[in-house]
Scaffold this active site. Structure first.
Site, PDB file in Angstrom:
ATOM      1  N   ARG A 138     -47.435   3.484 -33.339  1.00 45.02           N
ATOM      2  CA  ARG A 138     -48.205   2.441 -34.029  1.00 45.02           C
ATOM      3  C   ARG A 138     -49.716   2.634 -33.878  1.00 45.02           C
ATOM      4  O   ARG A 138     -50.478   1.693 -33.752  1.00 45.02           O
ATOM      5  CB  ARG A 138     -47.779   1.055 -33.533  1.00 45.02           C
ATOM      6  CG  ARG A 138     -46.296   0.812 -33.811  1.00 45.02           C
ATOM      7  CD  ARG A 138     -45.740  -0.370 -33.067  1.00 45.02           C
ATOM      8  NE  ARG A 138     -44.317  -0.487 -33.353  1.00 45.02           N
ATOM      9  CZ  ARG A 138     -43.361   0.207 -32.742  1.00 45.02           C
ATOM     10  NH1 ARG A 138     -43.683   1.060 -31.783  1.00 45.02           N
ATOM     11  NH2 ARG A 138     -42.101   0.069 -33.067  1.00 45.02           N
ATOM     12  N   GLY A 139     -50.109   3.899 -33.871  1.00 38.90           N
ATOM     13  CA  GLY A 139     -51.521   4.239 -33.785  1.00 38.90           C
ATOM     14  C   GLY A 139     -52.018   4.484 -32.378  1.00 38.90           C
ATOM     15  O   GLY A 139     -53.120   5.019 -32.190  1.00 38.90           O
ATOM     16  N   LEU A 188     -46.491   8.065 -33.990  1.00 39.56           N
ATOM     17  CA  LEU A 188     -47.828   7.872 -33.408  1.00 39.56           C
ATOM     18  C   LEU A 188     -47.895   6.582 -32.585  1.00 39.56           C
ATOM     19  O   LEU A 188     -48.967   6.110 -32.240  1.00 39.56           O
ATOM     20  CB  LEU A 188     -48.899   7.844 -34.509  1.00 39.56           C
ATOM     21  CG  LEU A 188     -49.044   9.140 -35.317  1.00 39.56           C
ATOM     22  CD1 LEU A 188     -50.112   8.977 -36.388  1.00 39.56           C
ATOM     23  CD2 LEU A 188     -49.375  10.325 -34.400  1.00 39.56           C
ATOM     24  N   SER A 196     -52.617   8.110 -31.859  1.00 36.50           N
ATOM     25  CA  SER A 196     -53.189   8.757 -33.050  1.00 36.50           C
ATOM     26  C   SER A 196     -54.532   9.412 -32.764  1.00 36.50           C
ATOM     27  O   SER A 196     -55.011  10.237 -33.543  1.00 36.50           O
ATOM     28  CB  SER A 196     -53.375   7.732 -34.169  1.00 36.50           C
ATOM     29  OG  SER A 196     -54.379   6.784 -33.804  1.00 36.50           O
ATOM     30  N   TYR A 252     -39.733  -6.614 -44.897  1.00 33.27           N
ATOM     31  CA  TYR A 252     -41.146  -6.274 -44.712  1.00 33.27           C
ATOM     32  C   TYR A 252     -41.976  -7.108 -45.689  1.00 33.27           C
ATOM     33  O   TYR A 252     -41.906  -6.917 -46.902  1.00 33.27           O
ATOM     34  CB  TYR A 252     -41.405  -4.796 -44.991  1.00 33.27           C
ATOM     35  CG  TYR A 252     -40.819  -3.823 -43.998  1.00 33.27           C
ATOM     36  CD1 TYR A 252     -40.302  -4.244 -42.777  1.00 33.27           C
ATOM     37  CD2 TYR A 252     -40.790  -2.462 -44.277  1.00 33.27           C
ATOM     38  CE1 TYR A 252     -39.769  -3.329 -41.874  1.00 33.27           C
ATOM     39  CE2 TYR A 252     -40.265  -1.545 -43.382  1.00 33.27           C
ATOM     40  CZ  TYR A 252     -39.760  -1.982 -42.179  1.00 33.27           C
ATOM     41  OH  TYR A 252     -39.231  -1.078 -41.286  1.00 33.27           O
TER      42      TYR A 252
END
Length: 331
Positions: free
Chosen positions: A208-209, A206, A212, A56
């Site tokens: 990746r949003g 979620l 959300s 990452y």
């Protein structure tokens, strides 16, 4: 914060874990100071599970966590690290290397970047097609004996691979995507884990949003943002997926909670052996996610959610085809 033990031999972890990937640019530009403040806020709220990967930000995420943990008691934190993914200086994905020698090299760098003496859970990010899982798990077992690692985890592998890995060494958890719109594990992977007593740490709760309640059609995806090429965010699929979110919003508003809180609570309600990982990059999003712990979903609520977001209702795959080819969990 309530805690649960991962498997029978694993560590006690908080009912929600913090996925730190987004703090290192995977979803566009990130704010170092806000990332550290978010990790501190999570720890202060009782979240003890921090998830990262050595790839990452090409080590950036581990160094960020290391900076955030300075002055904190090491024994109060459970650090989960994924490894094996290869990237070049431009961030291009080059495949996977899970040979024993490679893993022992990677763990040395992770320990240095994190500033710790051991890693609580170490796992290959994906199955290396050129290395039997038995060799990979055996190498991690060697590092457990040497004191550099405490537990073995897996990530995005299928039922057969899980069984083969568990025959070599106890596996404490499988990290895999699981959400209202990503439910593929329910067919074979989740039953296998439950048969073997392996917990699930669920990322992408979620999506990746996407679910959300904050994502809007046309919202810009900056350079390096995974959502810029994720199938579910593309023009051909986004309207159908956001329509599901609006159905979920009706349920959330009736309960006077947020869409994100409903989505996280749904994952948590699937069993005490499933720990949602929330990818909050900011303190306000973390606060919202932690609020899901107060959301109680009745049997009627669960039925209503099932009607609003049926299994397999999402449009588009959860990863681009090029990445799905590397995912044993999809085979």
């Amino acid at each position: 914060m309530q805690t649960y033990r991962l498997a029978k031999t694993g560590p006690e972890v908080s009912a929600i874990g913090l996925g730190c990937m987004g703090m290192s640019g995977m979803y566009g530009p990130s704010d170092r100071e806000e990332g550290i403040a978010t990790i501190h806020a999570a720890l202060d709220a009782g979240v003890n599970l921090l998830d990262t990967g050595d790839f990452y930000g090409m080590g950036h995420n581990e160094m960020l966590i290391g900076a955030a943990l300075k002055g904190r008691k090491r024994e109060n934190v459970v650090i989960s690290v994924k490894t094996g993914a290869l990237r070049d200086p431009r961030g291009t994905w080059l495949g996977y290397d899970c040979r024993p020698a490679a893993l022992k090299n990677f763990v040395a760098y992770s320990l240095q970047r994190l500033g710790v003496d051991y890693i609580d859970i170490y796992r290959p990010a994906r199955l290396d097609p050129n290395v039997p899982i038995e060799e990979t798990v055996g190498a991690i077992a060697d590092m457990i004996k040497a004191g550099y690692v405490r537990h073995v985890g897996l990530s995005e592998v299928g039922a057969d691979t899980i069984r083969r890995a568990a025959a070599v060494h106890p596996i404490v958890d499988l990290q895999i995507e699981y959400s209202l719109i990503s439910r593929g594990i329910e067919d074979a992977i989740l039953p296998t884990c439950r048969e073997l007593g392996i917990s699930i740490t669920a990322y992408g709760v979620l999506s990746r949003g996407l679910i959300s309640g904050h994502w809007q059609k046309g919202q810009a995806s900056g350079k390096g943002d995974f959502r810029g090429y994720s199938p579910r965010f593309q023009e051909a699929n986004i309207d159908q997926n956001l329509a599901l979110v609006e159905e979920l919003r009706k349920i959330a508003e009736a309960k006077r909670v947020s869409v994100a809180q409903i989505a996280i609570a749904w994952v948590a309600a699937q069993g005490k052996d499933i720990i949602p990982l929330v990818g909050a990059r900011r303190r306000d999003r973390l606060t919202e996610a932690l609020g899901s712990r107060a959301v109680e979903l009745s049997a009627d609520d669960m039925d209503t959610i099932a009607r609003a977001v049926p299994k397999d209702a999402a449009a588009g795959a959860r990863y681009p085809d090029a990445q799905l080819q590397h995912m044993d969990s999809e085979k």
